[in-house]
Write an enzyme that holds these catalytic residues in place. Sequence first.
Site, short mmCIF file in Angstrom:
data_model
loop_
_atom_site.label_atom_id
_atom_site.label_comp_id
_atom_site.label_asym_id
_atom_site.label_seq_id
_atom_site.Cartn_x
_atom_site.Cartn_y
_atom_site.Cartn_z
N ASP A 53 2.99 -0.91 -8.18
CA ASP A 53 2.12 -1.22 -7.05
C ASP A 53 2.31 -0.17 -5.97
OD1 ASP A 53 0.32 -2.58 -5.48
OD2 ASP A 53 1.80 -3.98 -4.70
N TYR B 294 0.85 1.65 -2.13
CA TYR B 294 0.87 1.25 -0.72
C TYR B 294 -0.04 2.24 0.00
CZ TYR B 294 3.63 0.11 3.60
OH TYR B 294 4.09 -0.30 4.83
N HIS C 107 -3.50 -0.66 6.28
CA HIS C 107 -2.53 -1.69 5.88
C HIS C 107 -1.11 -1.27 6.22
CE1 HIS C 107 -0.44 -4.73 3.53
NE2 HIS C 107 0.21 -3.77 2.89
N ARG D 149 8.40 -3.93 11.40
CA ARG D 149 9.31 -3.03 12.12
C ARG D 149 8.73 -2.69 13.49
NH1 ARG D 149 8.98 -2.03 6.75
NH2 ARG D 149 7.13 -0.74 6.97
N GLU E 133 -2.52 -10.31 -1.49
CA GLU E 133 -2.85 -8.92 -1.22
C GLU E 133 -4.02 -8.55 -2.13
OE1 GLU E 133 1.20 -6.96 0.53
OE2 GLU E 133 0.92 -6.75 -1.63
N GLU F 44 -6.24 -6.12 -4.00
CA GLU F 44 -6.01 -4.76 -4.48
C GLU F 44 -6.93 -4.47 -5.68
OE1 GLU F 44 -1.93 -3.66 -4.96
OE2 GLU F 44 -1.21 -5.17 -3.55
N ASP G 153 -1.87 -9.42 -5.49
CA ASP G 153 -0.41 -9.28 -5.49
C ASP G 153 0.17 -10.33 -4.54
OD1 ASP G 153 2.19 -8.36 -5.67
OD2 ASP G 153 1.88 -6.72 -4.24
N ARG H 51 6.22 -13.59 2.18
CA ARG H 51 6.62 -12.65 3.23
C ARG H 51 8.01 -12.91 3.78
NH1 ARG H 51 3.38 -8.60 2.05
NH2 ARG H 51 1.19 -9.16 2.21
N GLN I 280 10.43 -11.64 1.11
CA GLN I 280 10.32 -10.17 1.12
C GLN I 280 11.04 -9.55 2.32
OE1 GLN I 280 6.21 -8.92 1.33
NE2 GLN I 280 6.71 -6.76 1.59
N TYR J 241 14.11 -6.89 1.25
CA TYR J 241 13.47 -5.66 0.78
C TYR J 241 14.20 -4.37 1.14
CZ TYR J 241 11.33 -4.18 5.24
OH TYR J 241 11.12 -3.74 6.51
N LYS K 24 7.72 -10.71 -4.52
CA LYS K 24 6.44 -10.36 -5.13
C LYS K 24 6.41 -10.55 -6.64
CE LYS K 24 5.07 -7.01 -1.60
NZ LYS K 24 3.63 -7.27 -1.37
N THR L 293 1.44 -12.06 -10.24
CA THR L 293 0.41 -11.11 -9.82
C THR L 293 -0.81 -11.42 -10.68
OG1 THR L 293 2.12 -9.46 -9.40
CG2 THR L 293 -0.15 -8.67 -9.54
N THR M 110 -2.46 -2.94 -1.05
CA THR M 110 -3.38 -3.79 -0.30
C THR M 110 -4.49 -2.95 0.32
OG1 THR M 110 -1.47 -5.12 0.24
CG2 THR M 110 -3.48 -5.56 1.49
N GLU N 288 -1.70 -9.67 7.87
CA GLU N 288 -2.48 -8.85 8.81
C GLU N 288 -3.57 -9.67 9.50
OE1 GLU N 288 -3.47 -4.78 6.93
OE2 GLU N 288 -3.03 -6.16 5.29
O1 LIG Z 1 5.81 -2.10 4.80
C1 LIG Z 1 6.46 -2.96 4.18
O2 LIG Z 1 7.62 -3.17 4.37
C2 LIG Z 1 5.80 -3.82 3.18
C3 LIG Z 1 4.62 -3.57 2.64
C4 LIG Z 1 3.98 -4.46 1.67
O3 LIG Z 1 4.31 -5.62 1.47
C5 LIG Z 1 2.83 -3.93 0.96
C6 LIG Z 1 2.93 -3.80 -0.53
O4 LIG Z 1 3.30 -4.60 -1.36
C7 LIG Z 1 2.24 -2.62 -1.01
C8 LIG Z 1 0.79 -2.81 -0.80
O5 LIG Z 1 0.23 -3.73 -1.38
O6 LIG Z 1 0.19 -2.01 -0.06
CA CA Z 2 0.96 -5.07 -3.00
MG MG Z 3 2.86 -9.62 -7.01
#
Ligand SMILES: O=C(O)/C=C/C(=O)CC(=O)CC(=O)O
Ligand code: CA
Ligand code: MG
Length: 401
Positions: A117, A119, A124, A133, A188, A190, A222, A226, A229, A233, A242, A246, A333, A347
Site C-alpha cells: 500500500d 501513500y 492525504h 504529528r 481509506e 484507494e 484499506d 486509527r 495504528q 506505527y 490495517k 482490506t 488513500t 480527514e
Molecule cells: O502518515 C501516517 O502516519 C499515516 C498514514 C496512513 O495511514 C495512510 C496509509 O495507510 C497510506 C495511504 O493509504 O495513503
Molecule cells: Ca492505505
Molecule cells: Mg487494510
Amino acid sequence: METWVPVPNGSGFGVHNLPYGVFSRRGELPRVGVAIGDHVLDLAELAAAGLLADRRWFASGTLNAFMAAGRAVWQATRDRLTTLLTDAAYRDQVEPHLVPLSDAEPRLPFDVADYVDFYSSRDHAANVSQIFRPGGDPLPPNWLHLPIGYHGRAGTVVLSGTPIVRPCGQRRGDDVPVFGPTVKLDVEAEVGFVVGVPSALGRPVPTAGFRDHVFGFVLVNDWSARDIQAWEYQPLGPFLGKSFATSISPWVVPVAALESARTGPPAQNPEPLPYLRTDEPWGLEMTLQIELNGHVVSRPPFARMYWTAPQQLAHATVNGAALRTGDLMASGTVSGPTRHERGSLIELTWDGRDPLVLPDGQRRAYLEDGDTVRIQATAAGPDGAPIGFGEVTGTVLPVIC
Ligand SMILES: O=C(O)/C=C/C(=O)CC(=O)CC(=O)O
Ligand SMILES: [Ca+2]
Ligand SMILES: [Mg+2]
C-alpha cells in the site's frame, strides 16, 4: 462501437470496459467472466463452445493463470470479446452464455500474492501529517523523492461485501495502554493495480515495463483502526491497525480500458530520480465516491495523485525484488484539496473533532457497528463513455474482546 447486448444508460460496464472477474452460479464451479451491462459473459462456456481461441484460462476459480499469460494474450482476448459483443452475426452463439449479474455470485477475482500500500496523495499525506504529528512538517522529508509504501497482509484481502469485524488491539492510555475494540475504525478509498506477469529476482522493472506486467485495476478499501495504528506505527509503519481486512471490488478493469482516462499527473518538483521518470502521462481521470449508510460523503479525485502506478511499480522493484502474479499494489488513500474530496474519515472529521452530520441527522466521527461503507469509481472512457469499477462495500460487525 456498439454492442448488441442491452447496456442500461449510464452503466459503467459498456463494451469499452470489459472488466474481468470470477463468479459462480448456484451449484456450479466458479469460472471467469466479463461484465457487460447487467450481465456477465461466461468465458468458460464461451471457450468450451469454441468461441475463444484458448480454453485453458477460464474454467478456473481465479484469474491468476490468465493474468500470467501476458499482454499478447490479454489483447487478443479483449479484441475477440469486442468482436463477439459488437458483431450481431455472433449474437445467437454468444447470447446463451450471458448470465444476469443478479444470478452471478462474485468471488475474489485473483489469489493475492503480496499486498503493498502506497501513500501517494499529497493532500492525504499533508492532512494525516497534521493530525498525527501536529506542528511537524506537512510532508516527511522523503515524500517528494519516492513513493512511500508499506507491505500489508495479502491473506486478509477480502472480496467486497465481506463483513468487517471490529478489530481489538492496544491503544494509547493515560498511564498504560488500553486493550479493547478500536474506537476509531476508518476507511481509506484507494485504487489498486494487480500484477499479471512476474519478474525475475534481481531485475528491476522500469516504469516503461508497466503495461507488460500489470493486468488491471480494482477499487480498494484499506480499513484502518486509527487508535491501534497511532500507538504501534513508529518506527516500522502500520501493522495490526490495517492488517485485519482490506476489501477489493470484484471486477478487474484492464489497463487497456483506461487509455482514454490517462492524463498528466501533477508536476513533480523536485524532478524524481531517473528510475522514477516516465515517458507517458499516467495520471487517471477518475472520480471515486464514498457512501456511508447510503449517503454520499466524499468524491475523491484520482487525477491529483502525485505518484503514478508505473512509478510505484518501478520503485517497488528497484531493489531487485521480484514480482509475482497476483501482487496487489494500492495507490494510498485518494484525497483532494477540499473537505468533500477526502478519502478517509480521519480527514473528513479531522480525527472526530468535526463529525459528519448525515442527512438523516446521524453524526459520525468514526464507524459504528452496523455501518455500511460503499466506494465506487468511474473513469473517463472513449467519447465520454463511463468506465465503471463497480463497487467495494463492507458492513461493520461488533466484536467482544
Ligand atoms: O502518515 C501516517 O502516519 C499515516 C498514514 C496512513 O495511514 C495512510 C496509509 O495507510 C497510506 C495511504 O493509504 O495513503
Ligand atoms: Ca492505505
Ligand atoms: Mg487494510
